[in-house]
Enzyme design. Structure first.
Site, PDB file in Angstrom:
ATOM      1  N   GLY A  31       6.235  12.884  45.086  1.00  0.00           N
ATOM      2  CA  GLY A  31       5.299  12.646  43.884  1.00  0.00           C
ATOM      3  C   GLY A  31       6.521  12.158  43.042  1.00  0.00           C
ATOM      4  N   SER A  32       5.894  11.385  41.900  1.00  0.00           N
ATOM      5  CA  SER A  32       6.592  10.700  40.885  1.00  0.00           C
ATOM      6  C   SER A  32       7.655  11.516  40.067  1.00  0.00           C
ATOM      7  CB  SER A  32       5.832   9.934  40.071  1.00  0.00           C
ATOM      8  OG  SER A  32       5.107  10.946  39.260  1.00  0.00           O
ATOM      9  N   THR A  33       7.330  12.697  39.858  1.00  0.00           N
ATOM     10  CA  THR A  33       8.330  13.663  39.313  1.00  0.00           C
ATOM     11  C   THR A  33       9.559  14.163  40.215  1.00  0.00           C
ATOM     12  OG1 THR A  33       6.476  14.485  37.914  1.00  0.00           O
ATOM     13  CG2 THR A  33       8.680  15.553  37.511  1.00  0.00           C
ATOM     14  N   GLU A 107       4.669  20.666  51.619  1.00  0.00           N
ATOM     15  CA  GLU A 107       5.215  21.290  50.285  1.00  0.00           C
ATOM     16  C   GLU A 107       4.889  22.939  50.192  1.00  0.00           C
ATOM     17  OE1 GLU A 107       4.520  17.812  47.194  1.00  0.00           O
ATOM     18  OE2 GLU A 107       2.694  19.269  47.513  1.00  0.00           O
TER      19      GLU A 107
HETATM   20  C1  A5P Z   1       1.963  16.075  46.289  1.00  0.00           C
HETATM   21  O1  A5P Z   1       1.022  16.448  47.286  1.00  0.00           O
HETATM   22  C2  A5P Z   1       1.766  16.757  44.870  1.00  0.00           C
HETATM   23  O2  A5P Z   1       1.596  18.296  45.117  1.00  0.00           O
HETATM   24  C3  A5P Z   1       2.650  16.468  43.787  1.00  0.00           C
HETATM   25  O3  A5P Z   1       3.550  17.313  43.875  1.00  0.00           O
HETATM   26  C4  A5P Z   1       1.842  16.335  42.812  1.00  0.00           C
HETATM   27  O4  A5P Z   1       0.856  15.370  42.920  1.00  0.00           O
HETATM   28  C5  A5P Z   1       2.772  16.057  41.528  1.00  0.00           C
HETATM   29  O5  A5P Z   1       3.108  14.492  41.469  1.00  0.00           O
HETATM   30  P1  A5P Z   1       3.404  13.828  40.229  1.00  0.00           P
HETATM   31  O6  A5P Z   1       4.788  14.416  40.035  1.00  0.00           O
HETATM   32  O7  A5P Z   1       3.335  12.232  40.550  1.00  0.00           O
HETATM   33  O8  A5P Z   1       2.425  14.135  38.995  1.00  0.00           O
END
Ligand code: A5P
Length: 227
Positions: A31-33, A107
């Site tokens: 994800g972006s973070t 995850e």
């Molecule tokens: C991925 O499947 C998700 O669990 C991500 O961890 C979650 O969507 C957070 O994403 P962002 O950091 O992009 O908000």
């Protein structure tokens, strides 16, 4: 003052990577973070940090490789020391909703194996009522109609996630069903019920998995820990 969400994500990532030490096996979230954390870890590796990393998606794997972060096959290690990942929502008692990016299965496996699970978020992710969020559920396509019917029986309205006009397909060739349960009062029970439906591979409720949530808020970070 308007919030700078990207800056908050970056601050949380910078804080989280301080918990990584040499010679550790490190889970890399999706994800972006999580991407901000991977960039930081890439810099640390460049400066001599000696780790082995387990990516939670192909996208994360490619990003880690682009920063020369050494990767290891998860099936060659018995444990992961620490994983850093994002979340779509979290509560103060460290219940997470994940799966917005469709990578929840790996995850969740990595979070289950990891001794320490650090979740990094911006301040928009803090939820006072976990129940107002849709819960992503990974489902084998063969069982999708059965699963939708079973979800209906436990008061959920599920929709198969689309990519354009076709179902979104995960890395494991499954569907994601996004389920609206309305207000959820007993998340533990819901998690148990979802785990009991054949055909569901994993769901996005992460309960008792996070060790710590680091949230960026304006110019600093706030940490939420297991009480
Ligand atoms: C991925 O499947 C998700 O669990 C991500 O961890 C979650 O969507 C957070 O994403 P962002 O950091 O992009 O908000």
């Amino acid at each position: 003052m308007s919030k700078d969400i990207e800056k908050e994500k970056q601050l949380a990532a910078k804080e989280a990577v301080k918990f990584i030490n040499d010679y550790r096996v490190v889970g890399l979230g999706t994800g972006s973070t999580a991407d901000y954390a991977i960039r930081e870890i890439g810099d640390m590796v460049k400066n001599g940090l000696n780790i082995q990393a387990v990516p939670t998606s192909n996208k994360t794997k490619l990003l880690a490789q682009s920063f020369n972060i050494p990767l290891v096959d998860i099936n060659t290690v018995d444990s992961i020391d620490i994983t850093i990942d994002g979340a779509d929502a979290f509560t103060e008692d460290l219940i997470l909703i994940k799966g917005g990016g469709g990578a929840l299965l790996k995850e969740k496996v990595v979070a289950s194996i990891a001794k320490e699970v650090i979740i990094i978020v911006d301040s928009s992710k803090k939820a006072s009522l976990a129940g107002k969020f849709k819960v992503p559920v990974e489902v084998i396509p063969f069982a999708s109609r059965y699963v939708l019917n079973q979800i209906h029986l436990i008061n959920g309205i599920g929709n198969i996630r689309l990519s354009g006009d076709q179902p979104f397909i995960t890395e494991h060739c499954n569907f994601i069903v996004d389920v609206d349960f309305g207000r959820i009062d007993d998340l533990d029970f819901l998690s148990y019920k979802l785990n009991s439906i054949e055909g569901i591979v994993a769901h996005g409720l992460f309960i008792k998995l996070a060790s710590k949530v680091i949230m960026g808020e304006n110019d600093s970070t706030v940490a939420f820990k297991v009480k």
